[in-house]
Design a protein around this motif. Structure first.
Motif, PDB file in Angstrom:
ATOM      1  N   LYS A  23     -29.176   4.492  16.466  1.00 26.33           N
ATOM      2  CA  LYS A  23     -28.581   4.348  15.153  1.00 26.33           C
ATOM      3  C   LYS A  23     -27.878   3.000  15.099  1.00 26.33           C
ATOM      4  CE  LYS A  23     -24.971   6.395  12.199  1.00 26.33           C
ATOM      5  NZ  LYS A  23     -23.940   7.465  12.123  1.00 26.33           N
ATOM      6  N   VAL A  24     -28.236   2.174  14.109  1.00 24.70           N
ATOM      7  CA  VAL A  24     -27.715   0.806  14.064  1.00 24.70           C
ATOM      8  C   VAL A  24     -27.172   0.492  12.677  1.00 24.70           C
ATOM      9  CG1 VAL A  24     -28.225  -1.625  14.534  1.00 24.70           C
ATOM     10  CG2 VAL A  24     -29.527   0.157  15.715  1.00 24.70           C
ATOM     11  N   THR A  25     -25.950  -0.024  12.637  1.00 24.04           N
ATOM     12  CA  THR A  25     -25.366  -0.616  11.437  1.00 24.04           C
ATOM     13  C   THR A  25     -24.907  -2.023  11.821  1.00 24.04           C
ATOM     14  OG1 THR A  25     -23.035  -0.011  11.797  1.00 24.04           O
ATOM     15  CG2 THR A  25     -24.490   1.683  10.859  1.00 24.04           C
ATOM     16  N   PRO A  26     -24.473  -2.837  10.866  1.00 24.24           N
ATOM     17  CA  PRO A  26     -23.995  -4.171  11.243  1.00 24.24           C
ATOM     18  C   PRO A  26     -22.836  -4.162  12.234  1.00 24.24           C
ATOM     19  CG  PRO A  26     -24.415  -4.094   8.891  1.00 24.24           C
ATOM     20  CD  PRO A  26     -24.554  -2.691   9.394  1.00 24.24           C
ATOM     21  N   SER A  27     -22.079  -3.085  12.286  1.00 20.64           N
ATOM     22  CA  SER A  27     -20.888  -3.066  13.138  1.00 20.64           C
ATOM     23  C   SER A  27     -20.971  -2.126  14.337  1.00 20.64           C
ATOM     24  CB  SER A  27     -19.660  -2.683  12.307  1.00 20.64           C
ATOM     25  OG  SER A  27     -19.846  -1.428  11.686  1.00 20.64           O
ATOM     26  N   VAL A  28     -21.939  -1.192  14.347  1.00 24.41           N
ATOM     27  CA  VAL A  28     -22.003  -0.196  15.420  1.00 24.41           C
ATOM     28  C   VAL A  28     -23.454   0.072  15.813  1.00 24.41           C
ATOM     29  CG1 VAL A  28     -21.457   2.177  16.096  1.00 24.41           C
ATOM     30  CG2 VAL A  28     -19.877   0.929  14.617  1.00 24.41           C
ATOM     31  N   MET A  29     -23.680   0.220  17.124  1.00 25.78           N
ATOM     32  CA  MET A  29     -24.943   0.744  17.631  1.00 25.78           C
ATOM     33  C   MET A  29     -24.634   1.997  18.455  1.00 25.78           C
ATOM     34  SD  MET A  29     -27.701  -2.196  18.690  1.00 25.78           S
ATOM     35  CE  MET A  29     -26.785  -2.890  20.062  1.00 25.78           C
ATOM     36  N   GLU A  30     -25.446   3.015  18.233  1.00 23.33           N
ATOM     37  CA  GLU A  30     -25.284   4.276  18.961  1.00 23.33           C
ATOM     38  C   GLU A  30     -26.621   4.664  19.586  1.00 23.33           C
ATOM     39  OE1 GLU A  30     -23.042   7.880  17.349  1.00 23.33           O
ATOM     40  OE2 GLU A  30     -25.135   8.554  17.233  1.00 23.33           O
ATOM     41  N   PHE A  31     -26.617   4.917  20.886  1.00 23.21           N
ATOM     42  CA  PHE A  31     -27.812   5.344  21.610  1.00 23.21           C
ATOM     43  C   PHE A  31     -27.562   6.756  22.138  1.00 23.21           C
ATOM     44  CE2 PHE A  31     -29.066   0.817  23.248  1.00 23.21           C
ATOM     45  CZ  PHE A  31     -28.787   0.289  22.008  1.00 23.21           C
ATOM     46  N   LYS A  32     -28.485   7.676  21.875  1.00 23.66           N
ATOM     47  CA  LYS A  32     -28.390   9.023  22.422  1.00 23.66           C
ATOM     48  C   LYS A  32     -29.617   9.315  23.288  1.00 23.66           C
ATOM     49  CE  LYS A  32     -25.538  11.261  18.861  1.00 23.66           C
ATOM     50  NZ  LYS A  32     -25.481  12.361  17.866  1.00 23.66           N
ATOM     51  N   TYR A  33     -29.380   9.567  24.562  1.00 26.65           N
ATOM     52  CA  TYR A  33     -30.443   9.956  25.478  1.00 26.65           C
ATOM     53  C   TYR A  33     -30.735  11.442  25.249  1.00 26.65           C
ATOM     54  CZ  TYR A  33     -29.325   5.706  28.219  1.00 26.65           C
ATOM     55  OH  TYR A  33     -29.096   4.413  28.645  1.00 26.65           O
ATOM     56  N   LYS A  34     -31.989  11.754  24.926  1.00 29.15           N
ATOM     57  CA  LYS A  34     -32.382  13.121  24.623  1.00 29.15           C
ATOM     58  C   LYS A  34     -33.379  13.639  25.665  1.00 29.15           C
ATOM     59  CE  LYS A  34     -30.425  13.629  20.460  1.00 29.15           C
ATOM     60  NZ  LYS A  34     -29.574  14.774  20.058  1.00 29.15           N
ATOM     61  N   ASN A  35     -33.282  14.922  26.009  1.00 29.43           N
ATOM     62  CA  ASN A  35     -34.274  15.488  26.914  1.00 29.43           C
ATOM     63  C   ASN A  35     -35.402  16.162  26.141  1.00 29.43           C
ATOM     64  OD1 ASN A  35     -33.406  18.049  26.119  1.00 29.43           O
ATOM     65  ND2 ASN A  35     -32.405  18.538  28.072  1.00 29.43           N
ATOM     66  N   HIS A  36     -36.334  16.761  26.859  1.00 29.69           N
ATOM     67  CA  HIS A  36     -37.530  17.320  26.224  1.00 29.69           C
ATOM     68  C   HIS A  36     -37.243  18.574  25.402  1.00 29.69           C
ATOM     69  CE1 HIS A  36     -37.132  19.811  29.805  1.00 29.69           C
ATOM     70  NE2 HIS A  36     -37.971  20.678  29.265  1.00 29.69           N
ATOM     71  N   LYS A  37     -35.993  19.066  25.457  1.00 28.55           N
ATOM     72  CA  LYS A  37     -35.590  20.194  24.630  1.00 28.55           C
ATOM     73  C   LYS A  37     -34.708  19.762  23.464  1.00 28.55           C
ATOM     74  CE  LYS A  37     -35.878  23.604  28.365  1.00 28.55           C
ATOM     75  NZ  LYS A  37     -35.152  24.650  29.139  1.00 28.55           N
ATOM     76  N   GLY A  38     -34.442  18.470  23.369  1.00 24.10           N
ATOM     77  CA  GLY A  38     -33.641  17.952  22.272  1.00 24.10           C
ATOM     78  C   GLY A  38     -32.158  17.851  22.559  1.00 24.10           C
ATOM     79  N   ALA A  39     -31.730  18.235  23.769  1.00 27.58           N
ATOM     80  CA  ALA A  39     -30.312  18.162  24.115  1.00 27.58           C
ATOM     81  C   ALA A  39     -29.910  16.716  24.399  1.00 27.58           C
ATOM     82  CB  ALA A  39     -30.011  19.033  25.323  1.00 27.58           C
ATOM     83  N   THR A  40     -28.692  16.357  24.031  1.00 25.08           N
ATOM     84  CA  THR A  40     -28.169  15.020  24.310  1.00 25.08           C
ATOM     85  C   THR A  40     -27.647  14.965  25.732  1.00 25.08           C
ATOM     86  OG1 THR A  40     -27.562  14.661  21.991  1.00 25.08           O
ATOM     87  CG2 THR A  40     -26.472  13.278  23.638  1.00 25.08           C
ATOM     88  N   MET A  41     -28.186  14.045  26.531  1.00 29.44           N
ATOM     89  CA  MET A  41     -27.799  13.890  27.928  1.00 29.44           C
ATOM     90  C   MET A  41     -26.673  12.874  28.110  1.00 29.44           C
ATOM     91  SD  MET A  41     -30.000  16.040  29.049  1.00 29.44           S
ATOM     92  CE  MET A  41     -29.940  15.880  30.820  1.00 29.44           C
TER      93      MET A  41
END
Length: 347
Positions: free
Chosen positions: A317-335
Protein backbone atom coordinates in the motif's frame (compact mmCIF):
# COMPACT_ATOMS: atom_id res chain seq x y z
CA UNK A 1 -59.58 54.37 22.63
CA UNK A 2 -58.39 57.50 24.36
CA UNK A 3 -55.31 59.57 23.46
CA UNK A 4 -53.19 58.03 26.24
CA UNK A 5 -53.99 54.46 25.13
CA UNK A 6 -53.22 55.28 21.48
CA UNK A 7 -49.88 56.82 22.53
CA UNK A 8 -48.86 53.72 24.51
CA UNK A 9 -49.84 51.47 21.60
CA UNK A 10 -47.72 53.52 19.20
CA UNK A 11 -44.76 53.35 21.60
CA UNK A 12 -45.06 49.54 21.76
CA UNK A 13 -45.15 49.27 17.94
CA UNK A 14 -42.09 51.52 17.63
CA UNK A 15 -40.24 49.44 20.23
CA UNK A 16 -41.05 46.17 18.43
CA UNK A 17 -39.95 47.65 15.10
CA UNK A 18 -36.62 48.79 16.56
CA UNK A 19 -36.07 45.35 18.12
CA UNK A 20 -36.85 43.66 14.80
CA UNK A 21 -34.37 45.88 12.94
CA UNK A 22 -31.72 45.23 15.57
CA UNK A 23 -32.28 41.47 15.46
CA UNK A 24 -32.09 41.45 11.64
CA UNK A 25 -28.85 43.43 11.80
CA UNK A 26 -27.39 41.00 14.33
CA UNK A 27 -28.49 38.04 12.20
CA UNK A 28 -26.70 39.45 9.16
CA UNK A 29 -23.55 39.86 11.23
CA UNK A 30 -23.81 36.38 12.74
CA UNK A 31 -24.56 34.51 9.50
CA UNK A 32 -20.94 34.22 8.28
CA UNK A 33 -19.86 33.15 11.74
CA UNK A 34 -22.54 30.46 11.81
CA UNK A 35 -21.40 29.21 8.40
CA UNK A 36 -17.78 28.99 9.58
CA UNK A 37 -18.76 27.16 12.77
CA UNK A 38 -20.92 24.73 10.77
CA UNK A 39 -18.08 23.96 8.38
CA UNK A 40 -15.67 23.37 11.26
CA UNK A 41 -18.09 20.86 12.75
CA UNK A 42 -18.99 19.15 9.47
CA UNK A 43 -15.53 19.07 7.81
CA UNK A 44 -14.07 16.18 9.82
CA UNK A 45 -17.18 14.16 9.02
CA UNK A 46 -17.34 15.01 5.32
CA UNK A 47 -13.59 14.85 4.77
CA UNK A 48 -12.15 11.68 6.28
CA UNK A 49 -8.94 11.41 4.26
CA UNK A 50 -6.93 12.56 1.25
CA UNK A 51 -8.56 13.11 -2.11
CA UNK A 52 -6.43 10.37 -3.72
CA UNK A 53 -6.70 6.61 -3.30
CA UNK A 54 -3.70 4.62 -2.05
CA UNK A 55 -1.92 2.52 -4.64
CA UNK A 56 -2.12 -1.22 -3.95
CA UNK A 57 -0.02 -3.87 -5.63
CA UNK A 58 1.25 -7.40 -4.89
CA UNK A 59 4.68 -8.99 -5.16
CA UNK A 60 5.77 -12.61 -5.38
CA UNK A 61 9.04 -14.39 -6.00
CA UNK A 62 10.60 -17.80 -6.68
CA UNK A 63 7.19 -19.10 -7.62
CA UNK A 64 7.14 -20.70 -11.09
CA UNK A 65 6.88 -24.36 -10.14
CA UNK A 66 3.35 -25.39 -11.07
CA UNK A 67 3.07 -26.89 -7.57
CA UNK A 68 0.10 -27.07 -5.23
CA UNK A 69 1.93 -24.61 -3.00
CA UNK A 70 2.18 -22.09 -5.82
CA UNK A 71 -1.52 -22.52 -6.54
CA UNK A 72 -2.43 -21.99 -2.89
CA UNK A 73 -0.41 -18.78 -2.82
CA UNK A 74 -2.01 -17.73 -6.10
CA UNK A 75 -5.49 -18.20 -4.67
CA UNK A 76 -4.70 -15.87 -1.78
CA UNK A 77 -3.14 -13.37 -4.15
CA UNK A 78 -6.38 -13.30 -6.12
CA UNK A 79 -8.39 -12.59 -2.97
CA UNK A 80 -6.02 -9.82 -1.90
CA UNK A 81 -6.00 -8.28 -5.39
CA UNK A 82 -9.80 -8.19 -5.45
CA UNK A 83 -10.09 -6.83 -1.91
CA UNK A 84 -7.64 -3.98 -2.47
CA UNK A 85 -8.23 -3.37 -6.20
CA UNK A 86 -4.54 -4.08 -6.84
CA UNK A 87 -3.16 -2.33 -9.92
CA UNK A 88 -0.33 -4.73 -10.74
CA UNK A 89 1.79 -7.66 -9.58
CA UNK A 90 5.57 -7.41 -9.27
CA UNK A 91 7.74 -10.52 -9.51
CA UNK A 92 11.24 -10.77 -8.04
CA UNK A 93 12.46 -13.54 -10.30
CA UNK A 94 12.56 -17.28 -10.93
CA UNK A 95 9.38 -17.13 -12.92
CA UNK A 96 9.86 -20.60 -14.44
CA UNK A 97 11.62 -23.51 -12.74
CA UNK A 98 13.96 -25.23 -13.24
CA UNK A 99 15.45 -23.86 -16.48
CA UNK A 100 13.31 -20.93 -17.60
CA UNK A 101 11.46 -21.38 -20.89
CA UNK A 102 12.83 -22.49 -24.24
CA UNK A 103 10.55 -20.45 -26.51
CA UNK A 104 7.02 -19.08 -26.76
CA UNK A 105 5.65 -22.59 -27.28
CA UNK A 106 7.10 -23.90 -24.04
CA UNK A 107 4.31 -25.65 -22.07
CA UNK A 108 5.67 -24.19 -18.81
CA UNK A 109 4.13 -20.84 -19.74
CA UNK A 110 0.68 -22.33 -19.50
CA UNK A 111 1.32 -24.81 -16.68
CA UNK A 112 3.34 -22.59 -14.35
CA UNK A 113 1.75 -19.21 -15.04
CA UNK A 114 -1.44 -19.01 -17.08
CA UNK A 115 -3.15 -21.99 -15.42
CA UNK A 116 -2.15 -20.86 -11.92
CA UNK A 117 -3.22 -17.21 -11.92
CA UNK A 118 -6.59 -17.54 -13.64
CA UNK A 119 -8.78 -15.32 -11.46
CA UNK A 120 -10.10 -12.07 -12.90
CA UNK A 121 -8.46 -9.96 -10.18
CA UNK A 122 -5.03 -11.14 -11.36
CA UNK A 123 -5.64 -10.20 -15.00
CA UNK A 124 -3.64 -7.03 -14.37
CA UNK A 125 -0.12 -6.05 -15.44
CA UNK A 126 2.66 -8.28 -14.11
CA UNK A 127 5.98 -6.39 -13.94
CA UNK A 128 8.55 -9.14 -14.26
CA UNK A 129 12.07 -9.51 -12.88
CA UNK A 130 14.47 -12.15 -14.19
CA UNK A 131 16.03 -14.74 -11.88
CA UNK A 132 18.98 -17.05 -12.33
CA UNK A 133 16.69 -19.97 -13.19
CA UNK A 134 15.11 -17.79 -15.89
CA UNK A 135 18.58 -17.14 -17.33
CA UNK A 136 19.07 -20.90 -17.75
CA UNK A 137 16.46 -20.72 -20.51
CA UNK A 138 15.71 -18.10 -23.14
CA UNK A 139 15.66 -14.57 -21.80
CA UNK A 140 14.63 -13.44 -25.27
CA UNK A 141 11.54 -15.67 -25.09
CA UNK A 142 10.43 -14.18 -21.77
CA UNK A 143 10.85 -10.69 -23.23
CA UNK A 144 8.96 -11.69 -26.38
CA UNK A 145 6.12 -13.07 -24.27
CA UNK A 146 5.32 -9.44 -23.42
CA UNK A 147 4.08 -9.09 -27.00
CA UNK A 148 1.79 -12.10 -26.63
CA UNK A 149 0.36 -11.73 -23.14
CA UNK A 150 -1.80 -8.78 -22.13
CA UNK A 151 -0.41 -8.86 -18.59
CA UNK A 152 3.20 -10.06 -18.85
CA UNK A 153 5.40 -6.92 -18.80
CA UNK A 154 9.09 -7.49 -19.46
CA UNK A 155 10.17 -4.94 -22.07
CA UNK A 156 13.87 -5.69 -21.51
CA UNK A 157 16.03 -7.39 -18.85
CA UNK A 158 16.00 -4.15 -16.85
CA UNK A 159 13.62 -1.18 -16.95
CA UNK A 160 11.89 1.51 -14.89
CA UNK A 161 8.21 2.02 -14.19
CA UNK A 162 7.17 5.41 -12.84
CA UNK A 163 3.82 4.85 -11.13
CA UNK A 164 1.70 7.96 -10.40
CA UNK A 165 0.37 8.28 -6.85
CA UNK A 166 -1.24 11.69 -7.41
CA UNK A 167 -0.83 14.33 -10.09
CA UNK A 168 2.57 15.31 -8.71
CA UNK A 169 3.69 12.31 -6.63
CA UNK A 170 5.33 9.16 -8.02
CA UNK A 171 6.69 5.76 -7.12
CA UNK A 172 9.69 4.63 -9.18
CA UNK A 173 10.03 0.86 -9.59
CA UNK A 174 13.55 0.29 -10.87
CA UNK A 175 13.76 -3.32 -12.05
CA UNK A 176 17.27 -4.72 -12.44
CA UNK A 177 18.67 -7.97 -13.78
CA UNK A 178 21.00 -9.36 -11.12
CA UNK A 179 22.56 -12.00 -13.35
CA UNK A 180 23.23 -9.37 -16.01
CA UNK A 181 24.93 -7.06 -13.51
CA UNK A 182 27.07 -9.93 -12.24
CA UNK A 183 28.46 -10.33 -15.75
CA UNK A 184 30.48 -7.16 -15.26
CA UNK A 185 32.02 -8.45 -12.04
CA UNK A 186 33.03 -12.03 -12.84
CA UNK A 187 36.76 -12.63 -12.74
CA UNK A 188 38.62 -14.83 -15.19
CA UNK A 189 38.25 -18.57 -14.60
CA UNK A 190 35.86 -17.95 -11.72
CA UNK A 191 32.93 -20.27 -10.99
CA UNK A 192 29.50 -18.75 -11.46
CA UNK A 193 26.14 -20.30 -10.66
CA UNK A 194 24.54 -21.86 -13.76
CA UNK A 195 27.10 -20.07 -15.94
CA UNK A 196 27.21 -22.92 -18.46
CA UNK A 197 23.55 -22.22 -19.29
CA UNK A 198 23.75 -18.44 -19.62
CA UNK A 199 23.46 -16.49 -22.86
CA UNK A 200 26.28 -13.95 -22.58
CA UNK A 201 24.29 -11.51 -24.67
CA UNK A 202 22.34 -10.94 -21.45
CA UNK A 203 24.78 -12.18 -18.81
CA UNK A 204 28.22 -11.13 -20.06
CA UNK A 205 30.60 -8.26 -19.37
CA UNK A 206 29.13 -5.85 -21.93
CA UNK A 207 25.58 -6.48 -20.74
CA UNK A 208 26.67 -5.76 -17.18
CA UNK A 209 28.49 -2.58 -18.17
CA UNK A 210 25.48 -1.19 -20.03
CA UNK A 211 23.13 -2.01 -17.18
CA UNK A 212 25.33 -0.38 -14.54
CA UNK A 213 25.51 2.82 -16.61
CA UNK A 214 21.74 2.76 -17.01
CA UNK A 215 21.11 2.09 -13.31
CA UNK A 216 23.42 4.88 -12.17
CA UNK A 217 21.76 7.35 -14.52
CA UNK A 218 18.25 6.32 -13.45
CA UNK A 219 19.04 6.61 -9.75
CA UNK A 220 20.72 9.98 -10.21
CA UNK A 221 17.79 11.43 -12.15
CA UNK A 222 14.89 9.99 -10.13
CA UNK A 223 12.73 12.65 -8.47
CA UNK A 224 10.08 10.21 -7.23
CA UNK A 225 8.72 10.34 -3.70
CA UNK A 226 9.57 6.65 -3.31
CA UNK A 227 12.35 4.67 -5.00
CA UNK A 228 12.15 0.87 -4.93
CA UNK A 229 14.92 -1.07 -6.65
CA UNK A 230 14.04 -4.65 -7.56
CA UNK A 231 16.45 -7.49 -8.27
CA UNK A 232 16.62 -11.24 -7.86
CA UNK A 233 19.80 -11.59 -5.83
CA UNK A 234 19.78 -10.53 -2.17
CA UNK A 235 22.24 -7.88 -1.04
CA UNK A 236 21.40 -8.38 2.63
CA UNK A 237 20.04 -11.73 3.78
CA UNK A 238 19.69 -14.03 6.75
CA UNK A 239 19.39 -17.17 4.60
CA UNK A 240 22.00 -19.75 5.52
CA UNK A 241 23.23 -20.88 2.12
CA UNK A 242 26.40 -20.74 0.08
CA UNK A 243 27.29 -17.64 -1.97
CA UNK A 244 29.38 -17.25 -5.07
CA UNK A 245 32.12 -14.58 -4.95
CA UNK A 246 30.46 -12.56 -7.71
CA UNK A 247 27.31 -12.27 -5.60
CA UNK A 248 29.36 -10.67 -2.81
CA UNK A 249 30.86 -8.23 -5.32
CA UNK A 250 27.39 -7.28 -6.55
CA UNK A 251 26.47 -6.40 -2.97
CA UNK A 252 29.62 -4.29 -2.57
CA UNK A 253 28.83 -2.50 -5.84
CA UNK A 254 25.18 -1.69 -5.21
CA UNK A 255 24.97 -0.90 -1.51
CA UNK A 256 26.90 2.40 -1.76
CA UNK A 257 24.83 3.43 -4.79
CA UNK A 258 21.60 2.88 -2.88
CA UNK A 259 22.80 4.99 0.03
CA UNK A 260 24.15 7.75 -2.24
CA UNK A 261 20.95 8.10 -4.28
CA UNK A 262 18.41 7.65 -1.49
CA UNK A 263 16.90 4.29 -2.41
CA UNK A 264 14.19 3.50 0.10
CA UNK A 265 13.71 -0.23 -0.51
CA UNK A 266 15.51 -3.07 -2.29
CA UNK A 267 13.22 -6.01 -3.04
CA UNK A 268 14.61 -9.43 -3.95
CA UNK A 269 14.01 -13.15 -4.11
CA UNK A 270 16.54 -15.99 -4.64
CA UNK A 271 16.66 -16.87 -0.95
CA UNK A 272 13.50 -18.78 -0.10
CA UNK A 273 12.81 -16.88 3.09
CA UNK A 274 10.45 -14.10 4.08
CA UNK A 275 12.77 -11.49 5.55
CA UNK A 276 13.13 -7.82 6.50
CA UNK A 277 16.53 -6.24 7.07
CA UNK A 278 17.72 -2.63 7.39
CA UNK A 279 21.18 -1.24 6.73
CA UNK A 280 22.23 2.42 6.48
CA UNK A 281 18.66 3.56 6.00
CA UNK A 282 17.85 1.15 3.15
CA UNK A 283 15.15 -1.47 3.79
CA UNK A 284 15.77 -4.92 2.31
CA UNK A 285 12.63 -6.94 1.58
CA UNK A 286 13.13 -10.64 0.86
CA UNK A 287 10.18 -12.40 -0.73
CA UNK A 288 11.33 -15.70 -2.22
CA UNK A 289 8.52 -17.89 -0.91
CA UNK A 290 6.08 -17.96 -3.82
CA UNK A 291 5.88 -21.73 -4.26
CA UNK A 292 9.21 -23.58 -4.45
CA UNK A 293 10.36 -24.31 -0.89
CA UNK A 294 12.36 -22.72 1.91
CA UNK A 295 16.00 -22.29 2.90
CA UNK A 296 17.56 -22.49 6.34
CA UNK A 297 18.03 -19.07 7.95
CA UNK A 298 19.40 -17.35 11.02
CA UNK A 299 19.31 -13.73 12.17
CA UNK A 300 22.11 -11.34 11.30
CA UNK A 301 22.99 -7.98 12.85
CA UNK A 302 20.75 -6.23 10.30
CA UNK A 303 17.78 -8.58 10.61
CA UNK A 304 14.49 -7.11 11.79
CA UNK A 305 12.37 -10.21 11.06
CA UNK A 306 12.45 -13.48 9.14
CA UNK A 307 10.38 -16.63 8.70
CA UNK A 308 11.19 -19.72 6.67
CA UNK A 309 8.18 -21.87 7.49
CA UNK A 310 5.57 -20.61 5.04
CA UNK A 311 4.76 -19.94 1.38
CA UNK A 312 3.34 -16.55 0.49
CA UNK A 313 3.50 -13.09 -1.06
CA UNK A 314 3.40 -9.40 -0.07
CA UNK A 315 0.66 -6.80 -0.36
CA UNK A 316 1.85 -3.21 -0.83
CA UNK A 317 0.00 0.00 0.00
CA UNK A 318 1.60 3.26 -1.14
CA UNK A 319 0.71 6.92 -0.65
CA UNK A 320 3.01 9.93 -1.07
CA UNK A 321 3.81 9.83 2.64
CA UNK A 322 3.53 6.16 3.69
CA UNK A 323 4.41 2.71 2.36
CA UNK A 324 3.02 -0.40 4.02
CA UNK A 325 4.15 -3.95 3.23
CA UNK A 326 2.27 -6.97 4.58
CA UNK A 327 3.82 -10.43 4.27
CA UNK A 328 0.98 -12.90 3.70
CA UNK A 329 1.01 -16.70 3.88
CA UNK A 330 -0.87 -19.17 1.69
CA UNK A 331 -3.90 -18.94 4.01
CA UNK A 332 -4.06 -15.15 3.91
CA UNK A 333 -2.69 -14.56 7.41
CA UNK A 334 -0.34 -11.60 7.94
CA UNK A 335 3.11 -12.82 8.99
CA UNK A 336 4.83 -9.44 9.28
CA UNK A 337 4.23 -5.77 8.49
CA UNK A 338 6.56 -2.94 7.49
CA UNK A 339 5.49 0.71 7.64
CA UNK A 340 7.75 3.38 6.15
CA UNK A 341 6.97 7.08 6.51
CA UNK A 342 8.30 9.76 4.19
CA UNK A 343 10.35 12.54 5.76
CA UNK A 344 9.68 15.85 4.00
CA UNK A 345 11.32 17.95 6.71
CA UNK A 346 14.36 18.87 4.61
CA UNK A 347 12.42 19.70 1.44
Amino acid sequence: MGPVARLRRLQRQLTLKVQFQQNRFHAVLLLPLLVIVSLCVAWPILYSGPAYKPLYFLSVGDYGTGSLEQKAVGNQMAEAAEKHDAKFVLTVGDNFYPRGIKDLDDPLIKRNFEDIYVERSLQIPWYVTLGDHDHRGSVAAQIAYSNVSKRWQLPSPYYIKSIPLTGIHYLDLIVTDSVGLEGLLVQENETRRFAVDYDMTYAGVEAGRRQLEWLTEVLASSKADWRIVVGHRPLQSCADRSRYPVEERLRDLLLPLFVEYGVHVYMHGHDHVGQHLVDKGVVYVGNGVGGFGVHAARATNNTVWFRNDYMGFITHKVTPSVMEFKYKNHKGATMHKIILKQDYSDM
